[in-house]
Design a protein around this motif. Structure first.
Motif, PDB file in Angstrom:
ATOM      1  N   CYS A 165       0.834  -1.209   0.000  1.00  0.00           N
ATOM      2  CA  CYS A 165       0.000   0.000   0.000  1.00  0.00           C
ATOM      3  C   CYS A 165       0.864   1.253   0.000  1.00  0.00           C
ATOM      4  CB  CYS A 165      -0.935   0.002   1.211  1.00  0.00           C
ATOM      5  SG  CYS A 165      -2.290  -1.174   1.076  1.00  0.00           S
ATOM      6  N   GLY A 166       2.094   1.146  -0.411  1.00  0.00           N
ATOM      7  CA  GLY A 166       2.985   2.297  -0.475  1.00  0.00           C
ATOM      8  C   GLY A 166       2.833   3.022  -1.798  1.00  0.00           C
ATOM      9  N   GLY A 167       2.695   4.334  -1.761  1.00  0.00           N
ATOM     10  CA  GLY A 167       2.622   5.113  -2.990  1.00  0.00           C
ATOM     11  C   GLY A 167       1.225   5.578  -3.314  1.00  0.00           C
ATOM     12  N   LYS A 168       1.036   6.882  -3.326  1.00  0.00           N
ATOM     13  CA  LYS A 168      -0.251   7.476  -3.687  1.00  0.00           C
ATOM     14  C   LYS A 168      -0.197   7.843  -5.163  1.00  0.00           C
ATOM     15  CE  LYS A 168      -3.570  11.055  -2.372  1.00  0.00           C
ATOM     16  NZ  LYS A 168      -3.869  12.161  -1.421  1.00  0.00           N
ATOM     17  N   TRP A 169      -0.928   7.097  -5.987  1.00  0.00           N
ATOM     18  CA  TRP A 169      -0.841   7.253  -7.426  1.00  0.00           C
ATOM     19  C   TRP A 169      -1.652   8.444  -7.902  1.00  0.00           C
ATOM     20  CZ3 TRP A 169       2.749   4.640  -9.981  1.00  0.00           C
ATOM     21  CH2 TRP A 169       3.309   3.530  -9.341  1.00  0.00           C
ATOM     22  N   MET A 186       0.888   0.775   8.323  1.00  0.00           N
ATOM     23  CA  MET A 186      -0.071  -0.098   7.666  1.00  0.00           C
ATOM     24  C   MET A 186      -1.271   0.728   7.207  1.00  0.00           C
ATOM     25  SD  MET A 186       1.103  -3.254   7.678  1.00  0.00           S
ATOM     26  CE  MET A 186       2.586  -3.995   8.402  1.00  0.00           C
ATOM     27  N   ALA A 187      -1.829   0.358   6.055  1.00  0.00           N
ATOM     28  CA  ALA A 187      -3.036   1.010   5.540  1.00  0.00           C
ATOM     29  C   ALA A 187      -4.135  -0.035   5.421  1.00  0.00           C
ATOM     30  CB  ALA A 187      -2.766   1.649   4.180  1.00  0.00           C
ATOM     31  N   ASP A 188      -5.378   0.428   5.404  1.00  0.00           N
ATOM     32  CA  ASP A 188      -6.488  -0.502   5.223  1.00  0.00           C
ATOM     33  C   ASP A 188      -6.506  -1.075   3.809  1.00  0.00           C
ATOM     34  OD1 ASP A 188      -7.430  -0.148   7.836  1.00  0.00           O
ATOM     35  OD2 ASP A 188      -8.601   1.608   7.255  1.00  0.00           O
ATOM     36  N   GLY A 189      -6.077  -0.276   2.852  1.00  0.00           N
ATOM     37  CA  GLY A 189      -6.064  -0.716   1.463  1.00  0.00           C
ATOM     38  C   GLY A 189      -5.655   0.427   0.566  1.00  0.00           C
ATOM     39  N   MET A 190      -5.482   0.155  -0.745  1.00  0.00           N
ATOM     40  CA  MET A 190      -5.084   1.205  -1.672  1.00  0.00           C
ATOM     41  C   MET A 190      -6.154   2.288  -1.797  1.00  0.00           C
ATOM     42  SD  MET A 190      -2.042   1.129  -2.818  1.00  0.00           S
ATOM     43  CE  MET A 190      -2.314   2.378  -4.068  1.00  0.00           C
ATOM     44  N   ASP A 191      -7.421   1.947  -1.524  1.00  0.00           N
ATOM     45  CA  ASP A 191      -8.472   2.963  -1.593  1.00  0.00           C
ATOM     46  C   ASP A 191      -8.235   4.073  -0.577  1.00  0.00           C
ATOM     47  OD1 ASP A 191     -10.710   1.968   0.812  1.00  0.00           O
ATOM     48  OD2 ASP A 191      -9.221   0.558   0.079  1.00  0.00           O
ATOM     49  N   THR A 192      -7.785   3.714   0.627  1.00  0.00           N
ATOM     50  CA  THR A 192      -7.519   4.747   1.635  1.00  0.00           C
ATOM     51  C   THR A 192      -6.296   5.569   1.254  1.00  0.00           C
ATOM     52  OG1 THR A 192      -6.207   3.205   2.978  1.00  0.00           O
ATOM     53  CG2 THR A 192      -8.553   3.343   3.454  1.00  0.00           C
ATOM     54  N   VAL A 193      -5.291   4.932   0.657  1.00  0.00           N
ATOM     55  CA  VAL A 193      -4.104   5.662   0.212  1.00  0.00           C
ATOM     56  C   VAL A 193      -4.480   6.671  -0.870  1.00  0.00           C
ATOM     57  CG1 VAL A 193      -1.834   5.430  -0.859  1.00  0.00           C
ATOM     58  CG2 VAL A 193      -2.588   3.734   0.809  1.00  0.00           C
ATOM     59  N   LEU A 194      -5.446   6.321  -1.711  1.00  0.00           N
ATOM     60  CA  LEU A 194      -5.888   7.214  -2.780  1.00  0.00           C
ATOM     61  C   LEU A 194      -6.889   8.259  -2.309  1.00  0.00           C
ATOM     62  CD1 LEU A 194      -6.235   4.648  -5.715  1.00  0.00           C
ATOM     63  CD2 LEU A 194      -4.421   6.319  -5.361  1.00  0.00           C
TER      64      LEU A 194
END
Length: 718
Positions: free
Chosen positions: A556-560, A581-589
């Protein structure tokens, strides 16, 4: 034409000209009758590969358009003309044949439409180095290299040269235990200063100081030499399993460099301890390891699909091996910068690369950061041996069919795993190996998909005419009708432009965390190259230029940035220390969504990935709340009661999942290309067990075991 046989199965190639014209024009037929080509390898050591002379396709002499350079991610000549190559390797003994044979082979290559030769395996005492003094060239053998270059140049055939390839270094050159380091001193050549100096000396003598008496040019000034390799299959990444068993004093030297790198990065043992302690309060540092005393051991860089979790095995702990990958990256970038700068200083103008581990993303990133193009190998059914008995009989083979077996290792997927955004790609060793009974189909597969993926060079390995051997070898193609017999038409297939390049491009996104999370990089996602061009992309902060970006799923590293993104991650860590730790790529985005249940549920799809109403049992950790998605204007991809597996944001053009199998990600990506770009391929093709290119010219029908290529003037069935 229908060939029967348990091993051969059947193989059919049709070459049809438009409007039902005769197969050969009258002038071509006259030349065939006059020359009488010999196609039977039992009648000639050098059989023809074709009835039709393809030499008119060559643009002689080589170098007439200026030096090869890089423009818009591809090779081009100085005058702007696109440069593209289909060639053969000449290795070791074949380079050092007599001049009459050289003349004959140059003409044979020209008739076959070959426009490049790679000269390989010559930098040793059995090649151009004098066995009594490795700092001196063997004049007779170097003269043969000169002659090859001059003769090929006249016929419009370019060259690729290697530098550090086969060389054995010696103690008399100031290299401790030099003879024990093996050919090319792998991986010592990239981190030992004396070995780097010797590589520079060789490059200067070979490329700048030596004058070819036939062309009156040194190699650095000869535009017929198209591109250059600094080393062959070398470096810390491709030799990652060897770190623990390096010869002394080199292992100690590498460990000192490792500790110096850690001190630069962390400063103190206390800071390193904090960094190497994960979210579970487990530290990867072992008792007695100290930065101040330079006793932190090198990691064991075993590359696994599922590495040990946490720090239970300290030398293979996630944080230590991730730092090991970063360390290797920095060391190789330093080597590449040092060597490339030196080569430019001595006047080398052409594109330069170094060939390492094509299936390890950080190696590709290091190369892309410094060099001009990517060079890789592709072998199908390469021989294997029992441990400790390499390159000795007996040899073992899978005998699998490249058209239907092991799609993740098929040509389009394998070459795309190595492809870096903005860099030309050269398959500098291409081999479908004997005795695989399907090896002939591979020649056509590589030529067709190579053209579709818009690669820059395919170089067959190898044309071995240096011995009187009358048998077909693992790699040698020159007496093999199934391989050599298709070379001329494969060259036409690749070079003519009749196979159009892909209309759409998919980027596989690697953040730094994705890239340096040390586990196997081989992924089914690259099977998307059966339908579209696929490249690796490593810049999350800059909006991507592709028709679709698919995150690698590794972290989940990296905000695209940007739109047209398929986002998922099967690991939750956001840094290489496994502390965030993140919940998922959706939270990162940036999405803040309510979550539903976690576990395995029967999800009903809505037309993306699978037909509408299709139900599949899938894991979700956890699911999304269906009601919350609807409230926020997001569309569910698949639903199970009140839960959703993933969602589509129609405004941002993002489709996101918490976790997703790579096989499902492929199906979703294909349908997303359809929905957002009007691409013609859908998951229905996969349901019918076939792949179609987005140009419609190539179909890979797995059910029928059939490869079909159709262009306006050329048809291929295999």
């Amino acid at each position: 034409m229908h060939l029967h046989g348990k091993c051969l199965h059947w193989f059919l190639v049709l070459f049809c000209l438009v409007n039902a014209l005769p197969l050969f024009a009258s002038a071509d037929l006259a030349s065939v009758i006059q020359r009488g080509p010999i196609l039977n390898p039992n009648l000639s050591m050098y059989p023809d590969s074709t009835l039709v002379d393809r030499s008119a396709s060559l643009d002689a002499p080589a170098g007439k358009h200026g030096f090869v350079t890089v423009k818009n991610g591809h090779f081009a000549y100085t005058d702007g003309t696109r440069a593209r190559f289909f060639g053969v390797n000449l290795a070791k003994d074949t380079v050092f044949i007599d001049k009459a044979q050289i003349d004959r082979l140059v003409e044979l290559f020209a008739r076959s439409g070959i426009n490049l030769v790679r000269i390989h395996h010559i930098d040793d005492v059995n090649g151009i180095l004098d066995p009594r003094n490795p700092s001196v060239f063997n004049a007779e053998r170097l003269d043969l290299v000169d002659y090859w270059i001059a003769k090929l140049r006249i016929r419009g055939i370019y060259l690729c040269l290697d530098l550090n390839d086969y060389r054995t270094f010696h103690m008399t050159e100031g290299v401790p235990a030099g003879e024990a380091l093996g050919r090319g001193a792998k991986p010592y050549a990239v981190f030992d200063q004396r070995l780097i100096e010797l590589q520079q000396q060789y490059a200067r003598r070979f490329l700048r100081e030596h004058l070819n008496p036939y062309t009156k040019l040194c190699y650095a000034d000869d535009p017929a030499i198209a591109f250059l390799e600094m080393y062959d299959e070398n470096g810390l990444f491709i030799r990652h399993d060897d770190w623990a068993s390096l010869k002394q004093p080199y292992k100690t030297a590498l460990q000192q460099q490792w500790n110096a790198w850690l001190r630069y990065r962390y400063g103190t043992t206390s800071a390193l301890t904090a960094a190497w302690t994960n979210a579970n309060k487990s530290c990867a540092l072992m008792p007695g390891e100290s930065l101040e005393q330079a006793t932190v051991q090198l990691p064991v860089m075993t590359l696994l699909y599922e590495p040990p979790q946490g720090n239970a095995v300290p030398l293979q702990s996630q944080v230590r091996v991730s730092d090991g990958a970063l360390f290797a990256y920095d060391l190789q970038v330093n080597y590449l910068q040092t060597m490339r700068t030196y080569l430019r200083e001595i006047g080398v103008k052409i594109p330069i690369t170094a060939v390492g581990a094509q299936d390890i993303i950080p190696d590709g990133m290091a190369n892309a950061a410094v060099t001009d193009y990517t060079g890789i190998n592709y072998y199908w059914d390469h021989p294997s041996w029992t441990a400790g008995n390499e390159w000795k009989m007996p040899s073992y083979f899978s005998l699998l069919n490249p058209l239907v077996d092991n799609a993740t290792y098929a040509f389009p997927a394998t070459v795309s795993l190595a492809r870096m955004q903005g860099k030309p790609l050269v398959v500098r060793e291409l081999g479908y190996c004997f005795p695989n009974p399907y090896r002939g189909t591979g020649t056509l597969e590589a030529a067709a998909y190579g053209a579709f993926l818009d690669l820059d060079a395919l170089i067959l390995f190898t044309y071995d005419a240096g011995t009187a051997r009358r048998t077909i070898g693992y790699f040698d193609i020159h007496l093999d009708p199934l391989r050599w017999g298709l070379v001329a038409e494969a060259s036409r297939l690749f070079l003519s432009g009749e196979v159009a390049p892909a209309k759409y491009t998919v980027g596989i996104g690697y953040s730094n965390v994705d890239a340096f999370t040390w586990k196997s990089y081989i992924s089914p996602l690259y099977e998307l190259a059966f339908t579209s061009k696929v490249v690796n992309y490593t810049d999350p902060a800059t909006p991507h230029p592709f028709d679709l970006l698919v995150t690698s799923g590794r972290s989940c590293g990296g905000k695209w940035a940007g739109d047209k993104i398929l986002a998922f991650a099967n690991q939750r860590h956001t840094d290489l220390h496994y502390q965030g730790m993140a919940d998922g790529m959706d939270t990162v985005l940036g999405y803040q969504l309510q979550m539903g249940r976690g576990g395995a549920f029967n999800y009903t799809f809505r037309g993306v990935g699978y037909d509408a109403t299709t139900t599949k049992t899938m894991q979700s950790w956890p699911s999304f709340s269906l009601a919350d998605l609807r409230t926020k204007g997001l569309l569910p991809v698949a639903t199970a009661d009140t839960a959703a597996l993933g969602f589509i944001d129609p405004k941002r053009k993002i489709i996101a999942f918490r976790n997703l199998t790579e096989e499902t990600a492929i199906r979703v990506a294909i349908d997303t290309l359809r929905d957002w770009n009007n691409a013609p391929v859908t998951h229905d093709d996969l349901d019918q067990n076939r792949w179609r290119t987005d140009t419609g010219q190539i179909e890979r029908n797995l059910a029928a075991k059939l490869l079909r290529v159709e262009t306006p003037t050329l048809q291929v069935l295999a």
